[in-house]
Design an enzyme around this catalytic site. Structure first.
Site, PDB file in Angstrom:
ATOM      1  N   LYS A  54       0.618  -1.432  -0.277  1.00  0.00           N
ATOM      2  CA  LYS A  54       0.284   0.093   0.528  1.00  0.00           C
ATOM      3  C   LYS A  54       1.106   0.808  -0.098  1.00  0.00           C
ATOM      4  O   LYS A  54       1.965   1.453   0.703  1.00  0.00           O
ATOM      5  CB  LYS A  54      -0.766  -0.414   1.395  1.00  0.00           C
ATOM      6  N   ARG A  85      -2.361  -9.680   5.367  1.00  0.00           N
ATOM      7  CA  ARG A  85      -3.507 -10.075   4.115  1.00  0.00           C
ATOM      8  C   ARG A  85      -2.306  -9.444   3.151  1.00  0.00           C
ATOM      9  O   ARG A  85      -1.310  -8.356   3.189  1.00  0.00           O
ATOM     10  CB  ARG A  85      -4.794  -9.206   3.698  1.00  0.00           C
TER      11      ARG A  85
END
Length: 277
Positions: A221, A255
């Site tokens: 991210k 994740r």
């Protein structure tokens, strides 16, 4: 705490890895790579071989700026992949969706977890999950993906995220979702600045006080790109570092796109904790 995912029982006191499988043309990291059934199933086999306990199948991109996908298109993307993985592989199939119709079809085809970035806020979603026998992950988000990064602000990000999740717990449990089938996700990158994200990471263990397993998704991210200066495809080391911190802080699921490396990191954390008991 043990949790049953469509016949597969996992100890949520341990940390498990969830591999990402985006069957979309426009996801921020791997959009378009796995949006055909053959390539998606091949990638699913790799994820399982690399040690993941979950595969998270997503048919709608929720990257910043993403626009909603028509329901039938999401169904067409997700359902054949869920059915194929559930039939062939020994893994919990998670479906990343906010649509109650997709939830219903995915569970019928063998999905063992629904992962909703909108925390069951769409009409009918809490009631749909109340009728199923599989767990659900509800995530904090400020706004909608299309505009969530325009100007996110909080009085206190940890308190505001905790308050949001507490209220959603009240709503979804009232709709019939059993408390022992709920996982919480603070929503890294979903309506948060870089500082907000790292404040949440620093205090991640405090969310466990809400009494539910925690899922953390930081893989590749922009929060990691901001501190490293690396492009999305060059964030492996930063992603593994973030996953390691999350595992040390007691999350139940991390994740990840880079499954093998993340599984190794989680194993090291587990070995250290076992040695210290």
């Amino acid at each position: 705490m043990r949790m049953n995912f469509a016949g597969r029982t996992l100890d949520m006191a341990a940390c498990h890895v969830m591999g990402v499988l985006n069957v979309t043309p426009d996801s921020f990291s791997d959009g378009g790579r796995f949006n055909q059934i053959d390539s998606a199933l091949a990638r699913a086999r790799e994820i399982v071989a690399d040690g993941a306990a979950f595969i998270d199948v997503g048919g709608e991109s929720t990257r910043p700026g993403a626009t909603p996908v028509p329901l039938q298109e999401e169904l067409d993307r997700v359902c054949p992949v869920v059915e194929a993985i559930a039939r062939e592989l020994d893994v919990v199939v998670s479906v990343d969706t906010s649509a109650p119709e997709v939830m219903r079809e995915a569970v019928a085809l063998g999905a063992g977890l629904i992962n909703d970035v909108r925390a069951l806020q769409r009409p009918g979603a809490p009631e749909e999950m109340g009728r199923t026998d599989v767990p659900v992950c509800i995530m904090h988000i400020q706004g909608e993906p299309e505009h969530m990064q325009d100007n996110p602000s909080y009085r206190n990000v940890l308190q505001d995220v905790s308050s949001f999740l507490t209220e959603r717990l009240r709503v979804v449990e009232a709709a019939g979702v059993r408390s022992d089938r709920i996982i919480l996700d603070p929503g890294f990158g979903f309506g948060k600045t870089v500082q907000h994200n790292f404040q949440l990471l620093s205090a991640l263990e405090q969310l466990k006080q809400l009494g539910h397993p925690i899922l953390a998704g930081m893989s590749r991210k922009s929060m990691l790109g901001h501190v490293t200066g690396r492009d999305v495809g060059e964030r492996l080391s930063a992603s593994v570092a973030a996953a390691t911190i999350a595992a040390l802080k007691g999350v139940s699921i991390v994740r990840a796109h880079d499954v093998r490396e993340t599984v190794d990191a989680v194993k090291v954390v587990a070995a250290m904790e076992e040695a210290g008991r």
